[in-house]
Design a protein around this motif. Structure first.
Motif, PDB file in Angstrom:
ATOM      1  N   VAL A 258       0.970  -1.694   0.088  1.00 46.23           N
ATOM      2  CA  VAL A 258       0.008  -0.202   0.357  1.00 46.23           C
ATOM      3  C   VAL A 258       0.862   1.459   0.098  1.00 46.23           C
ATOM      4  O   VAL A 258       0.323   2.137  -0.516  1.00 46.23           O
ATOM      5  N   GLU A 259       1.922   0.882   1.123  1.00 42.59           N
ATOM      6  CA  GLU A 259       2.515   2.773   0.727  1.00 42.59           C
ATOM      7  C   GLU A 259       3.208   3.440  -0.652  1.00 42.59           C
ATOM      8  O   GLU A 259       2.869   4.386  -0.084  1.00 42.59           O
ATOM      9  N   PRO A 260       4.140   2.018  -1.012  1.00 41.91           N
ATOM     10  CA  PRO A 260       4.242   2.681  -2.835  1.00 41.91           C
ATOM     11  C   PRO A 260       3.462   2.941  -3.855  1.00 41.91           C
ATOM     12  O   PRO A 260       3.633   3.933  -4.876  1.00 41.91           O
ATOM     13  N   ALA A 261       2.284   2.099  -3.274  1.00 36.96           N
ATOM     14  CA  ALA A 261       0.633   2.429  -4.097  1.00 36.96           C
ATOM     15  C   ALA A 261       0.666   3.975  -3.760  1.00 36.96           C
ATOM     16  O   ALA A 261       0.375   4.469  -5.405  1.00 36.96           O
ATOM     17  N   VAL A 262       0.060   4.768  -2.735  1.00 32.00           N
ATOM     18  CA  VAL A 262      -0.689   5.552  -2.684  1.00 32.00           C
ATOM     19  C   VAL A 262       0.965   6.683  -2.928  1.00 32.00           C
ATOM     20  O   VAL A 262       0.511   7.726  -3.290  1.00 32.00           O
ATOM     21  N   LYS A 263       1.776   6.362  -2.735  1.00 30.66           N
ATOM     22  CA  LYS A 263       3.216   7.161  -2.826  1.00 30.66           C
ATOM     23  C   LYS A 263       3.406   7.506  -4.209  1.00 30.66           C
ATOM     24  O   LYS A 263       4.433   8.455  -5.416  1.00 30.66           O
ATOM     25  N   THR A 264       2.467   6.299  -5.636  1.00 30.37           N
ATOM     26  CA  THR A 264       2.759   6.319  -6.922  1.00 30.37           C
ATOM     27  C   THR A 264       1.870   6.592  -7.911  1.00 30.37           C
ATOM     28  O   THR A 264       1.161   5.490  -8.508  1.00 30.37           O
ATOM     29  N   GLY A 265       0.350   7.350  -6.700  1.00 31.98           N
ATOM     30  CA  GLY A 265      -0.547   8.277  -7.555  1.00 31.98           C
ATOM     31  C   GLY A 265      -1.783   7.079  -7.383  1.00 31.98           C
ATOM     32  O   GLY A 265      -2.805   7.219  -8.405  1.00 31.98           O
TER      33      GLY A 265
ATOM     34  N   ASP B 255      -4.602  -6.327  13.028  1.00 30.67           N
ATOM     35  CA  ASP B 255      -3.410  -6.065  12.574  1.00 30.67           C
ATOM     36  C   ASP B 255      -3.110  -5.336  11.597  1.00 30.67           C
ATOM     37  O   ASP B 255      -2.428  -4.144  11.236  1.00 30.67           O
ATOM     38  N   PRO B 256      -2.701  -6.218  10.680  1.00 32.64           N
ATOM     39  CA  PRO B 256      -1.979  -5.495   9.190  1.00 32.64           C
ATOM     40  C   PRO B 256      -3.955  -4.736   8.374  1.00 32.64           C
ATOM     41  O   PRO B 256      -2.514  -4.217   8.254  1.00 32.64           O
ATOM     42  N   VAL B 257      -4.813  -5.479   8.973  1.00 39.30           N
ATOM     43  CA  VAL B 257      -5.405  -4.068   8.603  1.00 39.30           C
ATOM     44  C   VAL B 257      -5.384  -2.202   9.460  1.00 39.30           C
ATOM     45  O   VAL B 257      -5.922  -1.482   8.340  1.00 39.30           O
ATOM     46  N   LYS B 258      -4.608  -2.420  10.740  1.00 43.58           N
ATOM     47  CA  LYS B 258      -4.908  -1.624  11.375  1.00 43.58           C
ATOM     48  C   LYS B 258      -4.133  -0.284  10.260  1.00 43.58           C
ATOM     49  O   LYS B 258      -3.942   0.709  10.566  1.00 43.58           O
ATOM     50  N   HIS B 259      -2.891  -1.426  10.327  1.00 36.85           N
ATOM     51  CA  HIS B 259      -1.902  -0.734   9.093  1.00 36.85           C
ATOM     52  C   HIS B 259      -1.704   0.537   8.194  1.00 36.85           C
ATOM     53  O   HIS B 259      -1.551   0.902   8.205  1.00 36.85           O
ATOM     54  N   VAL B 260      -2.764  -1.157   7.917  1.00 36.69           N
ATOM     55  CA  VAL B 260      -2.820  -0.214   6.503  1.00 36.69           C
ATOM     56  C   VAL B 260      -4.328   0.899   6.623  1.00 36.69           C
ATOM     57  O   VAL B 260      -3.861   1.540   6.035  1.00 36.69           O
TER      58      VAL B 260
ATOM     59  N   GLU C 298     -18.264  -8.070   7.650  1.00 36.99           N
ATOM     60  CA  GLU C 298     -17.277  -7.138   7.843  1.00 36.99           C
ATOM     61  C   GLU C 298     -16.658  -5.362   7.304  1.00 36.99           C
ATOM     62  O   GLU C 298     -15.476  -5.789   8.127  1.00 36.99           O
ATOM     63  N   VAL C 299     -17.291  -4.800   7.130  1.00 39.78           N
ATOM     64  CA  VAL C 299     -17.300  -3.643   6.874  1.00 39.78           C
ATOM     65  C   VAL C 299     -17.846  -3.119   8.381  1.00 39.78           C
ATOM     66  O   VAL C 299     -17.355  -2.182   7.725  1.00 39.78           O
ATOM     67  N   TRP C 300     -18.561  -3.579   8.719  1.00 39.44           N
ATOM     68  CA  TRP C 300     -18.814  -2.493   9.629  1.00 39.44           C
ATOM     69  C   TRP C 300     -17.364  -2.301  10.981  1.00 39.44           C
ATOM     70  O   TRP C 300     -17.632  -1.415  11.050  1.00 39.44           O
ATOM     71  N   PRO C 301     -17.138  -3.826  11.142  1.00 36.64           N
ATOM     72  CA  PRO C 301     -15.562  -3.021  12.105  1.00 36.64           C
ATOM     73  C   PRO C 301     -14.823  -2.052  11.614  1.00 36.64           C
ATOM     74  O   PRO C 301     -14.058  -2.056  12.063  1.00 36.64           O
ATOM     75  N   LEU C 302     -14.069  -2.565   9.862  1.00 39.23           N
ATOM     76  CA  LEU C 302     -13.697  -2.065   8.959  1.00 39.23           C
ATOM     77  C   LEU C 302     -13.492  -0.203   9.313  1.00 39.23           C
ATOM     78  O   LEU C 302     -12.984   0.303   8.880  1.00 39.23           O
TER      79      LEU C 302
ATOM     80  N   THR D  39      -9.532 -11.922   4.511  1.00 38.05           N
ATOM     81  CA  THR D  39     -11.038 -11.748   5.989  1.00 38.05           C
ATOM     82  C   THR D  39      -9.971 -10.209   6.341  1.00 38.05           C
ATOM     83  O   THR D  39      -8.776 -10.254   6.622  1.00 38.05           O
ATOM     84  N   VAL D  40     -10.575  -9.405   6.981  1.00 36.80           N
ATOM     85  CA  VAL D  40     -10.149  -8.381   7.846  1.00 36.80           C
ATOM     86  C   VAL D  40     -10.247  -7.871   9.129  1.00 36.80           C
ATOM     87  O   VAL D  40      -9.984  -7.941   9.808  1.00 36.80           O
ATOM     88  N   VAL D  41     -10.723 -10.069   9.531  1.00 32.15           N
ATOM     89  CA  VAL D  41     -10.720 -10.132  10.763  1.00 32.15           C
ATOM     90  C   VAL D  41      -9.998 -11.144  11.450  1.00 32.15           C
ATOM     91  O   VAL D  41     -10.512 -11.995  10.454  1.00 32.15           O
ATOM     92  N   ASP D  42     -10.574 -11.811  12.355  1.00 35.33           N
ATOM     93  CA  ASP D  42     -10.117 -12.641  12.657  1.00 35.33           C
ATOM     94  C   ASP D  42     -10.704 -13.537  14.338  1.00 35.33           C
ATOM     95  O   ASP D  42     -11.972 -13.565  13.658  1.00 35.33           O
TER      96      ASP D  42
END
Length: 303
Positions: A94-101, A148-153, A173-177, A138-141
């Motif tokens: 995600v980091e390089p993606a958002v830094k390249t458009g 945790d990786p979702v939170k970092h994103v 899954e959308v609600w907790p996200l 999925t985004v939840v356990d």
């Protein structure tokens, strides 16, 4: 229903924005490439096109097109979809993606556990050839807590003020996200084709909007073509549930044997006019609202 005036349709195409264009190259069959999609949008008077691919980030194509002088009339926009091909829900992608458009970060689509369950008895989003079988994401356990990786994103999305799309996650899954996204400062929340795959009800759509989310409907699901699944009555019910001011359209087109994205926009404009929406309403739903969400010409999306 009465047919809309072609001149009025062309007038409403001016400044339209497609935040969901499936141009190529791709491992999926595509009718147009990114350059062609941008050229066609520019010729129609559209303002911007976001390239979406389920398997790779499209941001680098933005710089290529701009450097080649191909982005003078319509703006190209990149995105990243967090499927297995980029390491899943991977902050290092995600980091390089958002830094390249990339202006939109999509949660998993073809790799989403929800998508895989939906496609158990039918092929959803087939590729041109056989691919490795997707690992369900999925985004939840197991307790329903966000991973945790979702939170970092989410922190990266908030830092760069880009759009968070729920992708093909299930509404459960959308609600907790989205709850966590708001806590972490993500201001641009997007739900695509809410009734399709995501499984949101009309009441869910109202609640999503009340928490600040935007609703994007896929044009391909409402106009005559092989991917149509809904009629205009249901379209109107969904627009009324979310409200014109929080609803917009993305083509979700670019596939072979389907209308081109630009033609899809012409058809949805005509359809919306025919079911009673005003010129002002339609302009919001094909351009203004998408611009607000993506921050095109403004620093922050409307609250």
């Amino acid at each position: 229903m009465p047919q809309a005036n072609p001149e009025l349709i062309e007038s409403l195409m001016q400044g339209a924005i497609d935040l969901h264009c499936h141009s190529g190259p791709s491992v999926m069959a595509r009718a147009v490439n990114h350059e062609q999609a941008l050229e066609q949008a520019a010729a129609a008077g559209m303002r911007a096109v976001l390239f979406k691919d389920h398997y790779y980030p499209t941001g680098p194509f933005v710089d290529v097109l701009k450097d080649a002088g191909k982005a003078t009339k319509a703006e190209p926009i990149g995105s990243i979809v967090l499927n297995n091909s980029v390491g899943g829900i991977n902050p290092f992608a995600v980091e390089p993606a958002v830094k390249t458009g990339a202006k939109v970060v999509w949660m998993p689509t073809v790799s989403a556990a929800n998508h895989i369950r939906e496609g158990h008895r039918k092929s959803l989003l087939p590729t041109k050839g056989k691919m490795l079988k997707q690992v369900a994401l999925t985004v939840v356990d197991a307790r329903g807590d966000l991973l945790d990786p979702v939170k970092h994103v989410l922190d990266i999305i908030a830092e760069h003020d880009v759009v968070l799309s729920c992708g093909h996650l299930h509404i459960s899954e959308v609600w907790p996200l989205f709850d966590e996204a708001k806590k972490r400062g993500c201001n641009r929340l997007l739900v695509n084709h809410p009734s399709y795959t995501v499984g949101a009800s009309l009441s869910d759509m109202k609640e999503l909007v009340s928490m600040g989310a935007w609703i994007e409907h896929s044009i391909c699901m409402f106009i005559p073509n092989r991917m149509k699944v809904y009629d205009e009555a249901f379209l109107k019910a969904m627009i009324e549930a979310a409200g014109v001011d929080r609803t917009f359209f993305g083509s979700d087109l670019g596939q072979t044997n389907a209308p081109l994205p630009v033609e899809g926009f012409r058809q949805i404009i005509g359809l919306c006019l025919s079911i009673g929406y005003s010129e002002e309403d339609v302009r919001k739903m094909v351009g203004t609202n998408a611009a607000l969400l993506a921050g095109l010409g403004t620093n922050k999306a409307a609250a």
